[in-house]
Design an enzyme around this catalytic site. Structure first.
Site, mmCIF file in Angstrom:
data_model
loop_
_atom_site.group_PDB
_atom_site.id
_atom_site.type_symbol
_atom_site.label_atom_id
_atom_site.label_comp_id
_atom_site.label_asym_id
_atom_site.label_seq_id
_atom_site.Cartn_x
_atom_site.Cartn_y
_atom_site.Cartn_z
ATOM 1 N N ASN A 186 1.752 53.717 12.523
ATOM 2 C CA ASN A 186 0.964 54.522 11.593
ATOM 3 C C ASN A 186 0.904 55.971 12.071
ATOM 4 O O ASN A 186 0.930 56.253 13.263
ATOM 5 C CB ASN A 186 -0.439 53.937 11.428
ATOM 6 C CG ASN A 186 -1.451 54.578 12.359
ATOM 7 O OD1 ASN A 186 -2.019 55.637 12.071
ATOM 8 N ND2 ASN A 186 -1.671 53.941 13.514
ATOM 9 N N PHE A 190 -6.210 60.753 11.117
ATOM 10 C CA PHE A 190 -7.664 60.883 10.942
ATOM 11 C C PHE A 190 -8.037 61.173 9.487
ATOM 12 O O PHE A 190 -8.785 62.110 9.190
ATOM 13 C CB PHE A 190 -8.225 61.993 11.833
ATOM 14 C CG PHE A 190 -8.346 61.628 13.292
ATOM 15 C CD1 PHE A 190 -8.098 60.344 13.742
ATOM 16 C CD2 PHE A 190 -8.705 62.588 14.233
ATOM 17 C CE1 PHE A 190 -8.216 60.011 15.086
ATOM 18 C CE2 PHE A 190 -8.829 62.273 15.578
ATOM 19 C CZ PHE A 190 -8.574 60.980 16.010
ATOM 20 N N SER A 273 -5.385 59.754 19.914
ATOM 21 C CA SER A 273 -4.512 59.505 18.766
ATOM 22 C C SER A 273 -3.282 60.402 18.863
ATOM 23 O O SER A 273 -3.388 61.603 19.119
ATOM 24 C CB SER A 273 -5.247 59.790 17.457
ATOM 25 O OG SER A 273 -4.346 59.751 16.366
ATOM 26 N N ASN A 275 -1.495 61.286 16.394
ATOM 27 C CA ASN A 275 -1.223 61.844 15.068
ATOM 28 C C ASN A 275 -1.998 63.113 14.750
ATOM 29 O O ASN A 275 -1.934 63.610 13.634
ATOM 30 C CB ASN A 275 -1.515 60.774 14.003
ATOM 31 C CG ASN A 275 -0.705 59.509 14.229
ATOM 32 O OD1 ASN A 275 0.497 59.570 14.449
ATOM 33 N ND2 ASN A 275 -1.369 58.365 14.202
ATOM 34 N N THR A 276 -2.765 63.629 15.718
ATOM 35 C CA THR A 276 -3.447 64.912 15.570
ATOM 36 C C THR A 276 -2.897 65.853 16.630
ATOM 37 O O THR A 276 -3.055 65.598 17.827
ATOM 38 C CB THR A 276 -4.974 64.761 15.731
ATOM 39 O OG1 THR A 276 -5.478 63.915 14.693
ATOM 40 C CG2 THR A 276 -5.661 66.118 15.647
ATOM 41 N N LYS A 315 -11.807 56.911 24.538
ATOM 42 C CA LYS A 315 -10.633 56.095 24.237
ATOM 43 C C LYS A 315 -9.385 56.841 24.676
ATOM 44 O O LYS A 315 -9.138 57.969 24.246
ATOM 45 C CB LYS A 315 -10.560 55.784 22.740
ATOM 46 C CG LYS A 315 -9.445 54.803 22.364
ATOM 47 C CD LYS A 315 -9.595 54.328 20.930
ATOM 48 C CE LYS A 315 -8.587 53.254 20.591
ATOM 49 N NZ LYS A 315 -8.780 52.712 19.231
ATOM 50 N N ASN A 344 -5.255 53.249 22.986
ATOM 51 C CA ASN A 344 -4.867 53.614 21.635
ATOM 52 C C ASN A 344 -3.409 53.185 21.407
ATOM 53 O O ASN A 344 -2.824 52.479 22.225
ATOM 54 C CB ASN A 344 -5.017 55.129 21.446
ATOM 55 C CG ASN A 344 -5.431 55.494 20.024
ATOM 56 O OD1 ASN A 344 -4.896 54.954 19.058
ATOM 57 N ND2 ASN A 344 -6.373 56.409 19.898
#
Length: 456
Positions: A186, A190, A273, A275-276, A315, A344
């Site tokens: 994925n 966010f 994450s 993805n940021t 995390k 994560n």
């Protein structure tokens, strides 16, 4: 109760049929004028067969429910959810996810009525968990289905990541199944309704629970041991994120603390994450130390009752070097961090994922291929923190044995996500039963006795 519900369903079904098929008037009441043909409904043979079959199923269901105990019927409901999984597999991954959250938010999921094995209960941070199995952040991003998800039998549910300002996240498609590998990639980024919307939703849920607790106080025993937290039957975690365009990450997390901590049994700073852009750089020693100190100060300056402020966790990613882990452990010990979530998603593509056509998609990989990597990081962090900090093991859990291995590697609690997306509600009681069997097999009377067993 189940039998009563089935009888009520049968009654409602018959009444609806009578209303939709009124008995035609008798001819003795007709006038001398030419009589119009009665407007009776005409049903095809297939329609009559379907109606008869449906009525038969309702009657059979009612008869079955009236002859079994509640625990057996509850088990049957969880097993029945397996029939729905093939349907979800045919849908677009993100649409299937949205549909699942919507179903849980409406209570269209089975409710666990059976007590958890006593060996699975444990106290962490002064909170009583009925079992150590939790749902990781990312499933219920906007706290829409907390009650329904906890009712499935999870010991705790973590919502989010929640950003201060609403944002759409990355362009679609952004979720990719790797079904043969039991994995998902994925790059949602966010996607969040923002802290105001989530606060309103959690506030309404919290008020409803308080009202229910007040009304049931007279019927409950004063000596009854109450498990759970602010979410009622289970523990609620709130995972905080930062906005993609924000230049002050600490301010974003502080805003989340000020707005949402009153509804949380624990808080999570998500700095891992993939993805940021730039988010994972916050895991560096200096950056993490500065961030945690500011967030802790924001939490501690708020007024709290006897229970005190919610625990604060961080995390982290699985793609960290030994030096990175040492820095994080040093910060966690120096600042008395309440816990770490490990881990994560990963940006790596271990075999057999590398041979899947979707492996080239950007984003974080979760599921079975992540298990070994995240468990090794978990074990290393348990050793570095000398078992002084509660760890939540996350990544690749799909059975009770997996959860048990995480616990032996140092996890006090465990979380899953991808396996739940594939296996549905029926997976939850199975994992708990298998975990209890693992404990009994190795002579452990409780979860806490098994924590870190492989590191001793």
């Amino acid at each position: 109760m189940a039998a009563w519900s089935s009888r009520k369903l049968l009654k409602d079904f018959v009444l609806r049929r009578l209303v939709s098929n009124p008995v035609p008037r008798s001819r003795c009441f007709s006038s001398s004028a030419p009589e119009a043909a009665p407007k009776t409904a005409h049903y095809s043979k297939k329609g009559r067969l379907f109606t008869g079959a449906a009525l038969g199923l309702v009657i059979a269901g009612g008869a079955y429910a009236s002859t079994v105990d509640e625990a057996t019927f509850c088990g049957w409901l969880f097993s029945a959810t397996k029939l729905v999984n093939p349907f979800f597999a045919l849908l677009d991954p993100e649409f299937a996810h949205t549909l699942a959250v919507s179903a849980a938010s409406r209570g269209w999921v089975p409710r666990e009525k059976r007590p958890d094995p006593s060996s699975l209960g444990l106290d962490v941070w002064g909170r009583k968990f009925s079992n150590p199995l939790g749902l990781a952040a990312g499933f219920d991003k906007n706290a829409q289905a907390v009650d329904g998800l906890l009712a499935l039998g999870f010991g705790f549910v973590e919502v989010g990541s929640v950003t201060p300002v609403p944002q759409d996240g990355n362009p679609k498609p952004r979720i990719f199944r790797l079904r043969n590998e039991g994995a998902i990639i994925n790059r949602c980024g966010f996607n969040s309704e923002g802290i105001v919307a989530v606060a309103k939703r959690l506030g309404a849920q919290h008020g409803k629970r308080k009202l229910d607790e007040t009304s049931s106080t007279s019927t409950s025993s004063n000596n009854e041991v109450k498990q759970g937290g602010k979410a009622g039957p289970g523990i609620l975690g709130v995972n905080l994120g930062k906005n993609k365009t924000s230049e002050d990450a600490a301010a974003d997390y502080v805003q989340g603390v000020h707005t949402l901590s009153q509804y949380a049994d624990y808080l999570v700073i998500n700095v891992s994450s993939p993805n940021t852009p730039g988010l994972r750089m916050l895991q560096g020693r200096k950056q993490l130390k500065d961030l945690v100190k500011k967030v802790q100060a924001a939490r501690d300056e708020m007024q709290w009752g006897e229970e005190g402020p919610p625990p604060l966790l961080v995390k982290i990613a699985p793609d960290l070097s030994k030096e990175d882990l040492e820095d994080i452990a040093a910060v966690a010990l120096a600042l008395n961090l309440d816990g770490l979530i490990i881990s994560n998603t990963t940006i790596s593509r271990p075999d057999p994922v590398s041979r899947n056509p979707n492996a080239s998609e950007a984003g974080g990989l979760s599921g079975k291929p992540l298990f070994n990597l995240s468990t090794n990081i978990l074990k290393e962090m348990y050793i570095l923190t000398r078992g002084k900090i509660p760890l939540i093991g996350c990544g690749g859990i799909s059975c009770g044995e997996d959860a048990y291995k995480k616990i032996r590697a140092g996890a006090t609690l465990v979380q899953l996500y991808t396996a739940f997306a594939y296996g549905g509600p029926a997976l939850i009681p199975r994992i708990k039963a298998e975990l209890a069997e693992c404990l009994e097999r190795d002579g452990f009377k409780s979860i806490l006795e098994a924590v870190g067993a492989d590191c001793r």
